[in-house]
Design a protein around this motif. Sequence first.
Motif, mmCIF file in Angstrom:
data_model
loop_
_atom_site.group_PDB
_atom_site.id
_atom_site.type_symbol
_atom_site.label_atom_id
_atom_site.label_comp_id
_atom_site.label_asym_id
_atom_site.label_seq_id
_atom_site.Cartn_x
_atom_site.Cartn_y
_atom_site.Cartn_z
ATOM 1 N N UNK A 23 0.828 -0.921 -0.409
ATOM 2 C CA UNK A 23 -0.134 -0.270 0.290
ATOM 3 C C UNK A 23 0.943 1.177 -0.038
ATOM 4 N N UNK A 24 0.127 2.328 -0.414
ATOM 5 C CA UNK A 24 1.033 3.620 -0.622
ATOM 6 C C UNK A 24 2.020 3.975 -1.641
ATOM 7 N N UNK A 25 1.694 3.033 -2.628
ATOM 8 C CA UNK A 25 2.378 3.831 -3.521
ATOM 9 C C UNK A 25 2.109 2.666 -5.232
ATOM 10 N N UNK B 189 8.291 0.163 -6.705
ATOM 11 C CA UNK B 189 7.219 1.061 -6.751
ATOM 12 C C UNK B 189 8.336 1.945 -7.915
ATOM 13 N N UNK B 190 6.875 2.630 -8.437
ATOM 14 C CA UNK B 190 7.829 3.499 -9.660
ATOM 15 C C UNK B 190 7.444 5.264 -8.189
ATOM 16 N N UNK C 247 6.539 -5.594 -16.074
ATOM 17 C CA UNK C 247 5.697 -4.729 -16.533
ATOM 18 C C UNK C 247 4.138 -4.264 -16.102
ATOM 19 N N UNK C 248 3.333 -4.985 -14.896
ATOM 20 C CA UNK C 248 2.366 -4.574 -14.977
ATOM 21 C C UNK C 248 1.896 -3.826 -13.671
ATOM 22 N N UNK C 249 1.030 -2.184 -13.889
ATOM 23 C CA UNK C 249 1.452 -1.134 -12.521
ATOM 24 C C UNK C 249 0.321 -2.185 -11.685
ATOM 25 N N UNK C 250 -0.049 -2.085 -10.860
ATOM 26 C CA UNK C 250 -0.704 -1.317 -9.073
ATOM 27 C C UNK C 250 -0.684 -0.324 -8.839
#
Length: 300
Positions: free
Chosen positions: A132-134, A164-165, A295-298
């Motif tokens: 969580x948080x990003x 994270x990015x 490369x999937x982002x959440x």
Amino acid sequence: MVAVIGFLLVLSILLPLAFIRRLWRLDEPTRLGWLLALAETAVLLCLIGLLNRWDIAGFWTRAALAALGVIAALVSLPRHRHRPWLSPDRGALARSLVPTVVSLFVLGMALAYVAWGMGARHDPRALSFPLSGGRFVVAQGGGIGVLNHHSDHPAQRHALDIPAVGDAGFRAFGLLPGDPADYAIFGKTVVSPCAGEIIAAVDGLPDLSPPEADRDNPAGNHVIVACDGMQVELAHLRQGSVTAVVGARVAAGTPIGAVGNSGNSTEPHLHIHAVDAGSGKGVQLSFDGRIPARNAQFVR
């Protein structure tokens, strides 16, 4: 290791740029030649777009390459719009197009293989996202080795490594910073991905400076949650952050620690995998109805 990462990133950017430049300047005698070159460039861009670690190279870089590819196609289209589909000398035409056809076939097969590795389903089990948080990205994930270096390990076949990015689309400033705190993922809250019982909780191992790794303690600080017939392991947690207690029951979303760089980890990230409690084999996971691959982002 920095040199290897740098070489791969340069290759994954310079190679698409070379194909885009060729398409931009293309002057084929036939529309068929232009169309094959366009298809070859498009397939290469898709393949690199799936394979490359864009959390390192930057997600805006991938978007820029795609935009340049579209622009190159639009620039070269007017030169070929009114040319014949075929030339009178069919033999010469065939010989000139053979290299492009062969390249297109090889790249197309590679793209199909990678796409299959990203989307193949193996009875996936739905879990809550464990952070969580990003903005989080799957760095290692998928059913084949070029997408996931865990794939040849029976228990970790479907394991995921998640960094994270930041707002600029990079996991850190630089290729491999030596300070764990320089990575966007470091210190992010790790939450239980399911309701279950804590069956293992380890803390006290130090967070190492990348790329140093502790091979004697592969998981580093970690927590294992037993739920729904699975044992879900969350590894490489930050020293002193583990709040889970063995024997305690937790709900999905309960904080259990924070991301660190302990154990056999070359840089800060969360490692998660699940094994079937009966067979000990790896279990494929899904979050938000999606099977996560590279490369999937959440966003949480």
